[in-house]
Design an enzyme around this catalytic site. Structure first.
Site, PDB file in Angstrom:
ATOM      1  N   ASP A  31       0.846  -1.202   0.000  1.00  0.00           N
ATOM      2  CA  ASP A  31       0.000   0.000   0.000  1.00  0.00           C
ATOM      3  C   ASP A  31       0.872   1.239   0.000  1.00  0.00           C
ATOM      4  OD1 ASP A  31      -2.188   1.942   0.781  1.00  0.00           O
ATOM      5  OD2 ASP A  31      -3.280   0.052   0.993  1.00  0.00           O
ATOM      6  N   ASN A  32       0.385   2.316  -0.627  1.00  0.00           N
ATOM      7  CA  ASN A  32       1.104   3.596  -0.524  1.00  0.00           C
ATOM      8  C   ASN A  32       0.308   4.595   0.310  1.00  0.00           C
ATOM      9  OD1 ASN A  32      -0.957   4.343  -2.203  1.00  0.00           O
ATOM     10  ND2 ASN A  32       0.322   5.251  -3.786  1.00  0.00           N
ATOM     11  N   TYR A 150     -12.098   6.217 -13.318  1.00  0.00           N
ATOM     12  CA  TYR A 150     -12.286   4.995 -12.519  1.00  0.00           C
ATOM     13  C   TYR A 150     -12.876   3.880 -13.390  1.00  0.00           C
ATOM     14  CZ  TYR A 150     -13.934   2.234  -8.451  1.00  0.00           C
ATOM     15  OH  TYR A 150     -14.159   1.247  -7.513  1.00  0.00           O
TER      16      TYR A 150
END
Ligand code: NAD
Ligand code: UDP
Length: 321
Positions: A31-32, A150
């Site tokens: 994860d970032n 998206y």
């Protein structure tokens, strides 16, 4: 299994991490933290079967240990235009997570000969012209609309997943997730559930975007994780809808939250806040999930909302003290 989950610090990723660790598997969370929350993984810091890779999924991923499964969930997911965490405010990051992130995670799965699961979305159906939505429906999306960063990234991600399956023989799964809610949703990502519950707990009117006649079908997170878990173990390569087929208008949904929280401040209709291309109706056809996985949701909207309200109540109290 040794499993890599991208987006492990997020709402769904952290629940999936917990489930797999509880089953005795080893999880590497990637994860970032762009929309995730370290607190979602805080209880795992001393867990021997969990490790964290702080990295952008859009950059090359190297894992030295063997992997059995790669699950790609990393992506901003809120359509809010007012929250900085909404994908309209993270357009390039959203497209990169869906496009480059899917490419990297598929490449990682191929390298390790691991299975792969893509977290796709009901948004691939766009503003649907078919109702309820079966997986065979191709969708109604505007490639240059506000939600396109998206929708189109996820549609590309599905196409790339099928290409890796058909061309490279990677053992892939695609889950099309419909609106899901529950503990660990971020309070500030602008989605309807955290917005409404917080407004209700503050005894404020609930902000309805548009007429509120648009519908959604909300699934409690435990049910969704059950469905994903079954899909992981199935041999199904074509997309499977996972969601709760109980359709509700946004007005009725908001009124239910007011009822469950005892909020008498009512609703505030705010037509200008509605995001363009906001789907009018959304309801999953879950025939395939029932037939292939033997899955259907068990938690009612009232039960699920009560749990989510308790969670957010506690979080807001913690923030105040
Ligand atoms: P979330 O924002 O809580 O979690 C997403 C996680 O991905 C966060 O921890 C974020 O920091 C991480 N992330 C994003 N971009 C990244 C990047 N480039 N590199 C590394 N990490 C990155 O959202 P969520 O609701 O848990 O959604 C998880 C997945 O499920 C997403 O792919 C989303 O599209 C999909 N989905 C969710 C829902 C829903 O109702 N929650 C519905 C449909 C699809
Ligand atoms: N919505 C609303 N008030 C809010 C937030 C959202 O009326 O404060 C509406 C939004 O316009 C959409 C629906 O609720 O029609 C569901 O929005 P959500 O943010 O949950 O995500 P979506 O299903 O659109 O991805």
């Amino acid at each position: 299994m040794r499993v890599l989950i991208s987006g492990a610090a997020g709402f769904l990723g952290s629940h999936l991490t917990d489930r797999l660790i509880k089953e005795g598997h080893t999880v590497i969370g990637l994860d970032n933290f762009i929309t995730g929350n370290r607190a979602n993984l805080a209880h795992l810091t001393k867990e021997a079967n969990f490790s964290l890779m702080e990295q952008d999924v859009s950059t090359f991923i190297k894992v030295n240990e063997p992997l059995d499964y790669v699950l790609h969930l990393a992506s901003p997911a809120s359509p809010s235009k007012t929250s900085p965490l909404g994908y309209p405010n993270l357009p390039i990051q959203t497209m990169k997570a869906g496009a480059l992130g899917t490419h990297n995670t598929l490449g990682l799965a191929k390298f390790h000969n691991a299975k792969f699961l893509l977290a796709s979305t009901s948004e691939v159906y766009g503003d649907p012209l078919v109702h309820p939505q079966p997986e065979s429906y191709w969708g109604n999306c505007d490639p240059v609309g506000v939600r396109s960063v998206y929708d189109e990234a996820k549609r590309f991600a599905e196409a790339l997943t099928m290409a890796y399956h058909n061309f490279h023989g990677v053992d892939t799964r695609i889950v099309r997730i419909f609106n899901t809610f529950g503990p660990r949703m971020r309070l500030d990502d602008g989605r309807s559930v955290p917005n409404f519950i917080q407004q209700a707990l503050r005894k404020e009117p609930l902000t309805i975007y548009g007429t509120g006649e648009q519908t959604r079908s909300f699934c409690y997170v435990d049910d969704l994780i059950d469905g994903i878990r079954l899909l992981m173990d199935s041999g199904e390569h074509m997309p499977v809808n996972i969601g709760n087929p109980q359709e509700v208008s946004i007005i009725d949904f908001a009124l239910l939250i007011n009822e469950l929280t005892g909020n008498t401040a009512g609703l505030q209709i705010n037509t200008s806040e509605r995001l363009g291309d906001d789907p009018e109706r959304r309801q999953p056809d879950i025939t395939r999930a029932k037939t292939i996985l033997g899955w259907e949701p068990e938690v009612s909207l009232r039960q699920g909302l009560s749990k989510a309200i308790d969670y957010m109540c506690t979080k807001l109290e913690q923030k105040r003290s």
